[in-house]
Design a protein around this motif. Structure first.
Motif, PDB file in Angstrom:
ATOM      1  N   PHE A  34       7.134  -1.427  -9.147  1.00  0.00           N
ATOM      2  CA  PHE A  34       6.188  -0.374  -9.530  1.00  0.00           C
ATOM      3  C   PHE A  34       4.752  -0.841  -9.350  1.00  0.00           C
ATOM      4  O   PHE A  34       4.439  -2.019  -9.543  1.00  0.00           O
ATOM      5  CB  PHE A  34       6.377   0.021 -11.000  1.00  0.00           C
ATOM      6  CG  PHE A  34       7.791   0.425 -11.346  1.00  0.00           C
ATOM      7  CD1 PHE A  34       8.503   1.277 -10.521  1.00  0.00           C
ATOM      8  CD2 PHE A  34       8.388  -0.051 -12.509  1.00  0.00           C
ATOM      9  CE1 PHE A  34       9.796   1.644 -10.843  1.00  0.00           C
ATOM     10  CE2 PHE A  34       9.677   0.317 -12.844  1.00  0.00           C
ATOM     11  CZ  PHE A  34      10.398   1.159 -12.012  1.00  0.00           C
ATOM     12  N   LYS A  35       3.859   0.090  -9.012  1.00  0.00           N
ATOM     13  CA  LYS A  35       2.423  -0.160  -8.945  1.00  0.00           C
ATOM     14  C   LYS A  35       1.705   1.055  -9.536  1.00  0.00           C
ATOM     15  O   LYS A  35       2.039   2.195  -9.205  1.00  0.00           O
ATOM     16  CB  LYS A  35       1.956  -0.395  -7.501  1.00  0.00           C
ATOM     17  CG  LYS A  35       2.488  -1.662  -6.865  1.00  0.00           C
ATOM     18  CD  LYS A  35       1.941  -2.924  -7.517  1.00  0.00           C
ATOM     19  CE  LYS A  35       2.498  -4.180  -6.877  1.00  0.00           C
ATOM     20  NZ  LYS A  35       2.047  -5.404  -7.576  1.00  0.00           N
ATOM     21  N   ARG A  36       0.726   0.783 -10.378  1.00  0.00           N
ATOM     22  CA  ARG A  36      -0.034   1.896 -10.974  1.00  0.00           C
ATOM     23  C   ARG A  36      -0.836   2.653  -9.925  1.00  0.00           C
ATOM     24  O   ARG A  36      -0.961   3.869  -9.962  1.00  0.00           O
ATOM     25  CB  ARG A  36      -1.013   1.364 -12.048  1.00  0.00           C
ATOM     26  CG  ARG A  36      -0.349   0.855 -13.317  1.00  0.00           C
ATOM     27  CD  ARG A  36      -1.406   0.309 -14.266  1.00  0.00           C
ATOM     28  NE  ARG A  36      -2.392   1.331 -14.628  1.00  0.00           N
ATOM     29  CZ  ARG A  36      -2.295   2.124 -15.694  1.00  0.00           C
ATOM     30  NH1 ARG A  36      -1.253   2.016 -16.512  1.00  0.00           N
ATOM     31  NH2 ARG A  36      -3.242   3.017 -15.955  1.00  0.00           N
ATOM     32  N   ASP A  82      -4.196  -3.804  -2.186  1.00  0.00           N
ATOM     33  CA  ASP A  82      -3.769  -4.645  -1.060  1.00  0.00           C
ATOM     34  C   ASP A  82      -2.456  -5.363  -1.337  1.00  0.00           C
ATOM     35  O   ASP A  82      -1.725  -5.723  -0.408  1.00  0.00           O
ATOM     36  CB  ASP A  82      -4.854  -5.687  -0.752  1.00  0.00           C
ATOM     37  CG  ASP A  82      -5.703  -5.262   0.448  1.00  0.00           C
ATOM     38  OD1 ASP A  82      -5.507  -4.127   0.924  1.00  0.00           O
ATOM     39  OD2 ASP A  82      -6.551  -6.057   0.888  1.00  0.00           O
ATOM     40  N   ALA A  83      -2.154  -5.603  -2.605  1.00  0.00           N
ATOM     41  CA  ALA A  83      -0.931  -6.322  -2.971  1.00  0.00           C
ATOM     42  C   ALA A  83       0.317  -5.587  -2.505  1.00  0.00           C
ATOM     43  O   ALA A  83       1.389  -6.196  -2.355  1.00  0.00           O
ATOM     44  CB  ALA A  83      -0.888  -6.543  -4.477  1.00  0.00           C
ATOM     45  N   ILE A 115       5.811  -4.814   0.400  1.00  0.00           N
ATOM     46  CA  ILE A 115       6.552  -4.180   1.490  1.00  0.00           C
ATOM     47  C   ILE A 115       7.119  -5.230   2.441  1.00  0.00           C
ATOM     48  O   ILE A 115       8.278  -5.165   2.875  1.00  0.00           O
ATOM     49  CB  ILE A 115       5.639  -3.202   2.270  1.00  0.00           C
ATOM     50  CG1 ILE A 115       5.106  -2.104   1.350  1.00  0.00           C
ATOM     51  CG2 ILE A 115       6.382  -2.612   3.462  1.00  0.00           C
ATOM     52  CD1 ILE A 115       6.165  -1.257   0.728  1.00  0.00           C
ATOM     53  N   ILE A 116       6.299  -6.240   2.794  1.00  0.00           N
ATOM     54  CA  ILE A 116       6.754  -7.318   3.671  1.00  0.00           C
ATOM     55  C   ILE A 116       7.928  -8.054   3.038  1.00  0.00           C
ATOM     56  O   ILE A 116       8.934  -8.346   3.707  1.00  0.00           O
ATOM     57  CB  ILE A 116       5.595  -8.297   3.967  1.00  0.00           C
ATOM     58  CG1 ILE A 116       4.560  -7.639   4.885  1.00  0.00           C
ATOM     59  CG2 ILE A 116       6.121  -9.592   4.600  1.00  0.00           C
ATOM     60  CD1 ILE A 116       3.290  -8.446   5.073  1.00  0.00           C
ATOM     61  N   SER A 134      -1.277   4.180   7.022  1.00  0.00           N
ATOM     62  CA  SER A 134      -2.259   3.465   7.854  1.00  0.00           C
ATOM     63  C   SER A 134      -2.214   1.969   7.582  1.00  0.00           C
ATOM     64  O   SER A 134      -2.311   1.145   8.498  1.00  0.00           O
ATOM     65  CB  SER A 134      -3.666   4.001   7.584  1.00  0.00           C
ATOM     66  OG  SER A 134      -3.768   5.352   7.948  1.00  0.00           O
ATOM     67  N   MET A 135      -2.071   1.615   6.315  1.00  0.00           N
ATOM     68  CA  MET A 135      -2.021   0.200   5.924  1.00  0.00           C
ATOM     69  C   MET A 135      -0.841  -0.514   6.585  1.00  0.00           C
ATOM     70  O   MET A 135      -0.975  -1.613   7.140  1.00  0.00           O
ATOM     71  CB  MET A 135      -1.913   0.097   4.399  1.00  0.00           C
ATOM     72  CG  MET A 135      -1.815  -1.315   3.852  1.00  0.00           C
ATOM     73  SD  MET A 135      -1.535  -1.319   2.065  1.00  0.00           S
ATOM     74  CE  MET A 135      -3.118  -0.742   1.468  1.00  0.00           C
TER      75      MET A 135
END
Length: 429
Positions: free
Chosen positions: A11-13, A17-18, A23-24, A59-60
């Motif tokens: 989870f991310k709020r 960049d983290a 994902i990697i 895009s990232m």
């Protein structure tokens, strides 16, 4: 019931960049799902503009991660408890290791998951992922080192009027279709990690050195430099036959060149050891890492059967006209020693191939009987011309020798006219 983080759920709020690291790590390990807009404890926070976040994530992933990870990722907006969050589903990738484009395939740019944590991959982790993705063929595997230059290789290609741009490198197998340098590319690069070591000894053993040299850089540059070094130490000798001055080399140039090129063309580059060249007072030894290619025997290669361990490397050398594609190297090395008391020979170990070139010593009349015995012991069938070349004798002299051998029961004549051959009789062998 609140969702809980796990090895395959994160989870991310908000978007940071983290997320690239997460994902990697999913793609490099066993896949997983990441929700943006959910707190670490599983509480649904939601996103004010989920569409914009979704676009930013896309895009990232496209701009910051290599190889292309979007083919293994599915992005969508889902509604949880009446709030919009972005859900990213990531499958285990087929082109691992995935990495930050800016960092390359180094531990600082490659991530894996341990439990619910993300950590940098070790070089061994990365190497194993490459093997699992690319297979075990050394030439076609992606190189761990991607910051490569090709100054020396380009010079040598230019000298042969051959192109050496990105498209040609891709065609030759130095670059993959998605732009990575292969291990073959690493061999030709200025950063090549393999070396050739040469040593000269005062005697016929390894007790006392005269000098030692190690050659590095592009494998093409190494071979050029080593051949020059060997040529400097390949003394020429002269004798007279009547009024004719005859020059010979300590080691026939053809045999020297062929042995060197064979050593680096057919060695096993998955081993890190160097090619070793030992110059003794009575012989020269070239030790190539890796035994015979699986399925071949020493008898096979002596008969001219050729199967390269590194076919793409051999193809490049063929284009450079450094090698021929007929598999006649060992036979022709022996032929270059015709007229010498000694011949080259080879020794095969489980992980080594050793070529020994003795000093070329011209036959003298006192050596003739011994040379003839050696010839009969090594030759099952031959022509008169073969024996003329070996003994360096005239047709008339060889004809007389052949008649004596027939009369003594050591050989028999087969055929007639230009197709006449002579067979060594089994009772003599």
């Amino acid at each position: 019931m609140k969702m809980k983080e796990s090895p395959t759920l994160q989870f991310k709020r908000e978007l940071t960049d983290a997320i690239k690291r997460e994902i990697i790590a999913f793609a490099n390990t066993q896949g997983g799902e990441l929700y943006i807009g959910v707190d670490d404890d599983g509480s649904i926070i939601g996103l004010e503009n989920a569409d914009k976040v979704l676009e930013s994530v896309s895009s990232m992933l496209h701009d910051s991660i290599q190889p292309d990870i979007l083919v293994h990722a599915f992005l969508e907006i889902v509604n949880l408890e009446g709030k919009n969050v972005v859900k990213i589903s990531v499958a285990r990738g087929t082109r691992r290791p995935y990495h930050l484009k800016a960092k390359g395939m180094k531990p600082s740019g490659v991530f894996i998951r341990y439990g619910t944590s993300v950590t940098n991959a070790s070089e061994e982790n990365i190497r194993q992922m490459i093997i699992e993705s690319d297979g075990t063929n050394f030439e076609t595997m992606r190189s761990l080192q991607q910051e490569l230059t090709f100054t020396e290789a380009k010079r040598i290609f230019d000298e042969q009027n051959l192109k050496f741009g990105p498209e040609k490198m891709r065609t030759l197998g130095l670059i993959t279709e998605d732009g990575y340098y292969t291990n073959l590319g690493l061999l030709f690069s200025d950063q090549c990690e393999h070396t050739i070591k040469c040593a000269r000894y005062l005697g016929n053993d390894k007790i006392e050195f005269q000098d030692r040299k190690e050659f590095s850089g592009s494998i093409l540059k190494q071979v050029e430099a080593v051949y020059e070094y060997l040529s400097i130490n390949n003394a020429k000798h002269a004798h007279f036959e009547g009024l004719k001055r005859i020059e010979t080399e300590t080691y026939p140039s053809y045999a020297l060149r062929e042995a060197l090129i064979n050593a680096f063309t057919h060695r096993d580059y998955s081993f890190s050891g160097s090619i070793l060249i030992h110059l003794f007072q009575d012989r020269l030894e070239l030790v190539s890492v890796g035994g015979l290619v699986k399925g071949l025997t020493l008898e096979d290669i002596e008969l001219g059967i050729s199967q390269s361990r590194n076919p793409k490397l051999a193809n490049v050398l063929y284009r450079l006209k450094w090698i021929e594609s007929y598999g006649t190297g060992l036979q022709r090395m022996r032929e270059s020693y015709k007229g010498s008391v000694m011949e080259p020979y080879w020794t095969v170990g489980p992980n080594a191939f050793v070529v020994t070139l003795p000093k070329y010593i011209s036959l003298t009349p006192t050596d003739e009987n011994e040379a003839l015995s050696n010839w009969l012991a090594q030759s099952k069938e031959f022509t008169a011309r073969d024996l003329e070349n070996y003994l360096k004798k005239s047709k008339a002299t060889v004809r007389k020798i052949l008649e004596e051998l027939i009369q003594s029961g050591q050989i028999m004549r087969v055929g007639s006219g230009p197709k006449t051959k002579y067979q060594v009789l089994s009772n003599y062998e």
